[in-house]
Design a protein around this motif. Structure first.
Motif, short mmCIF file in Angstrom:
data_model
loop_
_atom_site.label_atom_id
_atom_site.label_comp_id
_atom_site.label_asym_id
_atom_site.label_seq_id
_atom_site.Cartn_x
_atom_site.Cartn_y
_atom_site.Cartn_z
N GLY A 141 -11.63 15.25 14.63
CA GLY A 141 -11.05 14.49 15.73
C GLY A 141 -9.91 15.24 16.40
N LEU A 142 -9.11 15.92 15.60
CA LEU A 142 -8.02 16.71 16.17
C LEU A 142 -8.55 17.86 17.01
CD1 LEU A 142 -4.97 17.26 16.30
CD2 LEU A 142 -5.20 18.61 14.21
N ASN A 143 -9.60 18.50 16.56
CA ASN A 143 -10.19 19.60 17.32
C ASN A 143 -10.75 19.12 18.65
OD1 ASN A 143 -9.60 21.43 15.27
ND2 ASN A 143 -11.58 21.12 14.24
N VAL A 144 -11.37 17.95 18.66
CA VAL A 144 -11.89 17.39 19.91
C VAL A 144 -10.75 17.10 20.89
CG1 VAL A 144 -13.09 15.41 20.93
CG2 VAL A 144 -13.96 16.45 18.85
N SER A 145 -9.65 16.55 20.38
CA SER A 145 -8.50 16.26 21.24
C SER A 145 -7.90 17.53 21.81
CB SER A 145 -7.45 15.48 20.45
OG SER A 145 -7.93 14.21 20.06
N CYS A 160 -0.66 13.45 27.84
CA CYS A 160 0.23 12.58 27.08
C CYS A 160 -0.50 11.34 26.57
CB CYS A 160 1.43 12.19 27.93
SG CYS A 160 2.59 13.55 28.22
N LEU A 161 -1.47 10.84 27.32
CA LEU A 161 -2.24 9.71 26.83
C LEU A 161 -3.04 10.09 25.58
CD1 LEU A 161 -3.57 8.11 30.15
CD2 LEU A 161 -2.08 7.01 28.46
N GLU A 162 -3.67 11.26 25.60
CA GLU A 162 -4.42 11.70 24.43
C GLU A 162 -3.49 11.96 23.25
OE1 GLU A 162 -7.97 12.93 22.36
OE2 GLU A 162 -7.55 11.70 24.13
N LEU A 163 -2.34 12.55 23.52
CA LEU A 163 -1.40 12.83 22.45
C LEU A 163 -0.81 11.55 21.88
CD1 LEU A 163 -0.07 15.11 20.88
CD2 LEU A 163 1.74 15.17 22.59
N ARG A 164 -0.57 10.57 22.72
CA ARG A 164 -0.06 9.29 22.24
C ARG A 164 -1.10 8.61 21.35
NH1 ARG A 164 3.57 5.20 23.26
NH2 ARG A 164 2.73 3.09 23.23
N GLU A 182 -0.47 7.41 17.43
CA GLU A 182 -0.60 6.04 16.96
C GLU A 182 -1.72 5.89 15.94
OE1 GLU A 182 -1.13 3.70 20.44
OE2 GLU A 182 1.03 3.63 20.89
N ILE A 183 -2.87 6.51 16.21
CA ILE A 183 -4.03 6.32 15.35
C ILE A 183 -4.16 7.42 14.30
CG2 ILE A 183 -6.55 6.05 15.33
CD1 ILE A 183 -6.34 4.99 18.17
N GLY A 184 -3.84 8.64 14.70
CA GLY A 184 -3.99 9.75 13.77
C GLY A 184 -3.09 9.68 12.58
N LEU A 242 -13.04 5.56 19.24
CA LEU A 242 -13.64 4.24 19.01
C LEU A 242 -12.56 3.21 18.73
CD1 LEU A 242 -16.06 2.36 18.48
CD2 LEU A 242 -16.09 3.21 16.12
N ILE A 243 -11.61 3.57 17.87
CA ILE A 243 -10.50 2.65 17.56
C ILE A 243 -9.62 2.44 18.78
CG2 ILE A 243 -8.48 2.34 16.09
CD1 ILE A 243 -9.89 4.06 13.98
N GLN A 244 -9.39 3.50 19.56
CA GLN A 244 -8.57 3.39 20.75
C GLN A 244 -9.19 2.44 21.76
OE1 GLN A 244 -5.58 4.50 21.58
NE2 GLN A 244 -5.76 3.60 23.63
N ASN A 245 -10.51 2.48 21.93
CA ASN A 245 -11.17 1.56 22.85
C ASN A 245 -11.02 0.12 22.41
OD1 ASN A 245 -12.08 3.54 24.63
ND2 ASN A 245 -13.96 3.89 23.48
N LEU A 246 -11.05 -0.11 21.11
CA LEU A 246 -10.87 -1.47 20.60
C LEU A 246 -9.43 -1.95 20.78
CD1 LEU A 246 -12.94 -1.20 17.28
CD2 LEU A 246 -13.64 -2.27 19.44
#
Length: 302
Positions: free
Chosen positions: A3-7, A51-55, A59-61, A142-146
């Motif tokens: 997930g980190l690599n994708v971000s 910044c949205l992706e990093l935020r 929060e989730i990571g 997936l979690i972010q969308n929820l």
């Protein structure tokens, strides 16, 4: 780790696309239009999306991937280094553009165009990032969308304290900008990135440490937990007050508002040399020799 690599790949792709847009705009648009509109639009889009992706990772990571503050803060520093190196002079920050106007580095029309471009870029960045999240390439997305349907406010303190925190962060951020404004980018960019990272580490738990009204509008204004009136006071008025205080402390006045220096005494541009007596080495010895010579001549004549 996947997930980190994708971000990271998304962040790099966003920077690359925005850079391509800047280079294309330079060729197609006039210099004034590019500096006031295209450059700020691309910079705001890039900043908002990153910044949205990093935020999301912060929060989730933290609990979903085991990423500690060391990972997210390192990514924040590297992200702002990349922004500073690629922005090509754009601020992507409403208070920075207003600061340039107040110190007479930018005109009224150019400043208004920059603010408009920043909000358009912010909106595009938000739409693109949400569309990218909808692909659900990782469990984080997936979690972010929820969670995005009922996101929580970044304001985790009282209203007055939030205004104070954002104002102080903006104050130090703008002081650094003013101090290193004329420095070479190789020095200015990492110093600004380190300043942003330090302020985010200190003030992040209280307000999110945005000190950028455009970025705060994109990230937290739509979240529940605080009213629009509270958001405006903390994330708009706080940074604006901090910027005005930084300009006043650094320059002693605000050039657009005051002609005279309010804090520091004016120094004359021309120094008037003071008359002084120059004593040359050997003058006293020569005078003593002359006196001795005169005495010897008188004795010989006598």
């Amino acid at each position: 780790m996947a997930g980190l690599n994708v971000s990271i790949a998304f962040l790099l792709l966003t920077i690359g696309i925005c850079e391509a847009g800047r280079q294309l705009s330079k060729r197609l648009l006039s210099l004034g239009v590019y500096c006031s509109l295209a450059r700020e639009l691309a910079g705001s889009l890039q900043l908002c999306a990153g910044c949205l992706e990093l935020r999301m990772l912060m929060e989730i990571g933290l609990w979903g991937g085991g990423f500690g503050p060391d990972v997210t803060l390192t990514l924040l520093f590297l992200l702002f280094v990349a922004h500073g190196a690629s922005f090509d002079g754009a601020s992507a920050n409403l208070t920075v553009s207003l600061q340039e106007f107040l110190v007479r580095d930018s005109g009224l029309a150019a400043t208004a165009a920059k603010l408009l471009a920043q909000f358009i870029g912010m909106g595009l960045g938000r739409v693109i990032t949400k569309y990218y999240w909808s692909w659900e390439l990782t469990d984080f997305h997936l979690i972010q969308n929820l969670m995005s349907l009922e996101c929580s406010s970044s304001l985790h303190t009282s209203l007055s304290h939030g205004v104070f925190v954002e104002g102080v962060c903006s104050f130090f951020f703008h002081l650094v900008i003013l101090k290193f404004h004329h420095c070479h980018p190789i020095y200015r960019v990492p110093v600004l990135a380190a300043t942003v990272t330090l302020l985010a580490y200190i003030a992040g738990p209280f307000t999110g440490a945005f000190f950028n009204p455009v970025l705060a509008t994109a990230v937290t204004f739509h979240c529940s937990g605080s009213s629009l009136h509270e958001y405006v006071q903390v994330y708009w008025l706080g940074p604006l007050a901090g910027m005005l205080a930084a300009v006043l402390i650094y320059q002693g006045n605000i050039p657009r508002l005051f002609q005279r220096n309010l804090l520091y005494g004016q120094k004359s541009k021309y120094r008037i040399p003071k008359a002084r007596v120059v004593h040359r080495c050997g003058d006293s010895k020569e005078q003593g020799r002359k006196k001795k010579g005169e005495k010897s001549n008188v004795e010989m004549s006598a």
